[in-house]
Motif scaffolding. Structure first.
Motif, PDB file in Angstrom:
ATOM      1  N   ASP A  68       5.348   6.056  -2.969  1.00 13.06           N
ATOM      2  CA  ASP A  68       5.400   6.316  -4.537  1.00 13.06           C
ATOM      3  C   ASP A  68       5.934   5.013  -5.291  1.00 13.06           C
ATOM      4  OD1 ASP A  68       4.842   8.976  -3.923  1.00 13.06           O
ATOM      5  OD2 ASP A  68       7.099   9.422  -3.653  1.00 13.06           O
ATOM      6  N   GLU A  69       6.563   4.074  -4.613  1.00 11.99           N
ATOM      7  CA  GLU A  69       6.882   2.787  -5.393  1.00 11.99           C
ATOM      8  C   GLU A  69       6.302   1.541  -4.694  1.00 11.99           C
ATOM      9  OE1 GLU A  69      11.008   2.601  -6.212  1.00 11.99           O
ATOM     10  OE2 GLU A  69      11.176   4.929  -6.104  1.00 11.99           O
ATOM     11  N   PRO A  70       5.962   0.431  -5.332  1.00 17.83           N
ATOM     12  CA  PRO A  70       5.489  -0.594  -4.468  1.00 17.83           C
ATOM     13  C   PRO A  70       6.469  -1.018  -3.183  1.00 17.83           C
ATOM     14  CG  PRO A  70       5.685  -1.150  -6.827  1.00 17.83           C
ATOM     15  CD  PRO A  70       6.481   0.170  -6.792  1.00 17.83           C
ATOM     16  N   ALA A  71       5.752  -0.977  -2.262  1.00 21.20           N
ATOM     17  CA  ALA A  71       6.204  -1.432  -1.055  1.00 21.20           C
ATOM     18  C   ALA A  71       6.234  -2.915  -0.651  1.00 21.20           C
ATOM     19  CB  ALA A  71       5.585  -1.014   0.173  1.00 21.20           C
ATOM     20  N   SER A  72       7.129  -3.514  -1.326  1.00 21.39           N
ATOM     21  CA  SER A  72       7.292  -5.125  -1.399  1.00 21.39           C
ATOM     22  C   SER A  72       8.339  -5.404  -0.129  1.00 21.39           C
ATOM     23  CB  SER A  72       7.995  -5.407  -2.767  1.00 21.39           C
ATOM     24  OG  SER A  72       8.989  -5.192  -3.151  1.00 21.39           O
ATOM     25  N   PHE A  73       7.865  -6.864  -0.050  1.00 24.35           N
ATOM     26  CA  PHE A  73       8.999  -7.767   0.992  1.00 24.35           C
ATOM     27  C   PHE A  73       8.656  -8.998   0.553  1.00 24.35           C
ATOM     28  CE2 PHE A  73       4.544  -6.826   2.555  1.00 24.35           C
ATOM     29  CZ  PHE A  73       4.071  -8.223   2.873  1.00 24.35           C
ATOM     30  N   PHE A  74       9.689  -9.818   1.141  1.00 24.41           N
ATOM     31  CA  PHE A  74       9.753 -11.429   0.763  1.00 24.41           C
ATOM     32  C   PHE A  74       9.046 -12.225   2.045  1.00 24.41           C
ATOM     33  CE2 PHE A  74      13.154 -10.933  -2.122  1.00 24.41           C
ATOM     34  CZ  PHE A  74      12.375 -11.384  -3.282  1.00 24.41           C
ATOM     35  N   LYS A  75       8.467 -13.129   1.706  1.00 20.18           N
ATOM     36  CA  LYS A  75       7.967 -14.098   2.794  1.00 20.18           C
ATOM     37  C   LYS A  75       8.766 -15.506   2.391  1.00 20.18           C
ATOM     38  CE  LYS A  75       3.754 -14.341   4.299  1.00 20.18           C
ATOM     39  NZ  LYS A  75       3.355 -13.355   5.461  1.00 20.18           N
ATOM     40  N   PRO A  76       9.118 -16.494   3.306  1.00 18.23           N
ATOM     41  CA  PRO A  76       9.762 -17.559   2.849  1.00 18.23           C
ATOM     42  C   PRO A  76       8.556 -18.675   2.383  1.00 18.23           C
ATOM     43  CG  PRO A  76       9.510 -17.311   5.324  1.00 18.23           C
ATOM     44  CD  PRO A  76       9.047 -16.247   4.694  1.00 18.23           C
ATOM     45  N   ALA A  77       8.919 -19.555   1.715  1.00 16.95           N
ATOM     46  CA  ALA A  77       8.040 -20.655   1.298  1.00 16.95           C
ATOM     47  C   ALA A  77       7.588 -21.315   2.482  1.00 16.95           C
ATOM     48  CB  ALA A  77       8.831 -21.670   0.472  1.00 16.95           C
ATOM     49  N   THR A  78       8.443 -21.419   3.432  1.00 13.82           N
ATOM     50  CA  THR A  78       7.830 -22.196   4.791  1.00 13.82           C
ATOM     51  C   THR A  78       6.580 -21.505   5.421  1.00 13.82           C
ATOM     52  OG1 THR A  78       9.361 -21.052   5.923  1.00 13.82           O
ATOM     53  CG2 THR A  78       9.848 -23.404   5.206  1.00 13.82           C
TER      54      THR A  78
END
Length: 273
Positions: free
Chosen positions: A92-102
């Motif tokens: 129902d909401e964006p399923a967001s996650f982070f990835k590292p710049a590396t």
């Protein structure tokens, strides 16, 4: 369409469909693509004002469009068809996650699969990514174009077997080095241009493995910008990868390509560490 790009040896460029010129020949005060991102939010000038003549795209070998990307967001299950493929209900909401710049690499890659004792099943996923051009907070959907510099094609990777062991391992499954191939340029469309008809394709060894159009996203690129800006400050060089129409298992020797109509293509070879 106009483009911001970097050569493989780091020289910043600006271009259009006729060719590219050194960035500073058009914008003397911009020494990097990141410097030019705020300008791109209002559109880039025609190359006729540059002090150098355009050189055809084929004359360049391109590196990643950003030398030092900022925050890297991924979005899961943003196409209904992909959620169905995984037997998941769309969120129902964006399923967001982070990835590292590396995790970021550039055109050609290579994509380096982890040792088999770490993961035996990695998938590749073509995506359209948004590049933020201005520092912003609490941006509305209607005003999102004011802070979007442009778009780039990306290839995202997932160590699927790691994720399947436990959904809390998502960060690890997404964060191996080279697990995000950034496109060769930031494509800067006309202001308020609709991307609904843009098709995104995951291509492996010349065969289209998944495809879908931006109109079928649960959350549009502009909505994703607005939603994330309500949580945190977004800054020039942040990248929001908007989700994939479908993933495909990759093995050493494969050639993977993300094709995004009107925005561009990025490809990389697959090797094992």
């Amino acid at each position: 369409m106009r483009y911001l790009a970097r050569t493989a040896d780091g020289r910043p460029l600006v271009g259009d469909d006729t060719g590219f010129v050194p960035l500073q020949s058009a914008y003397p005060d911009a020494s990097s693509v990141r410097d030019a991102l705020p300008r791109a939010t209002t559109g880039l000038d025609e190359l006729g004002a540059a002090t150098a003549d355009p050189v055809a795209r084929d004359a360049f070998r391109f590196g990643p469009c950003l030398s030092r990307p900022g925050k890297l967001f991924g979005i899961g299950l943003n196409y209904a068809d992909h959620a169905a493929d995984l037997s998941e209900d769309p969120p129902d909401e964006p399923a967001s996650f982070f990835k590292p710049a590396t995790a970021a690499t550039g055109p050609g890659g290579p994509i380096r699969l982890p040792p088999t004792e770490e993961s035996e099943r990695v998938t590749a996923e073509a995506e359209l990514a948004v590049v933020i051009g201005r520092t912003c907070r609490d941006v509305s959907v209607d005003d999102a174009d004011d802070v979007i510099a442009g778009y780039t094609p990306v290839i995202d990777m997932t160590a699927e077997d790691v994720l399947q062991r436990n959904p809390r391992y998502l960060t690890r499954a997404k964060s191996y080095d080279t697990f995000l191939v950034l496109g060769p340029h930031v494509a800067v469309p006309e202001r308020d241009a609709s991307l609904d008809d843009v098709e995104v394709r995951t291509v492996v060894d010349g065969e289209v493995r998944a495809r879908n159009t931006v109109a079928n996203m649960h959350f549009s690129p502009r909505e994703l910008v607005a939603r994330h800006s309500s949580v945190m400050t977004l800054e020039p060089g942040d990248v929001i990868s908007t989700g994939t129409p479908g993933a495909h298992h990759i093995t050493p020797g494969d050639h993977v390509r993300a094709e995004v109509d009107r925005i561009g293509t990025v490809a990389a070879d697959v090797v094992r560490q």
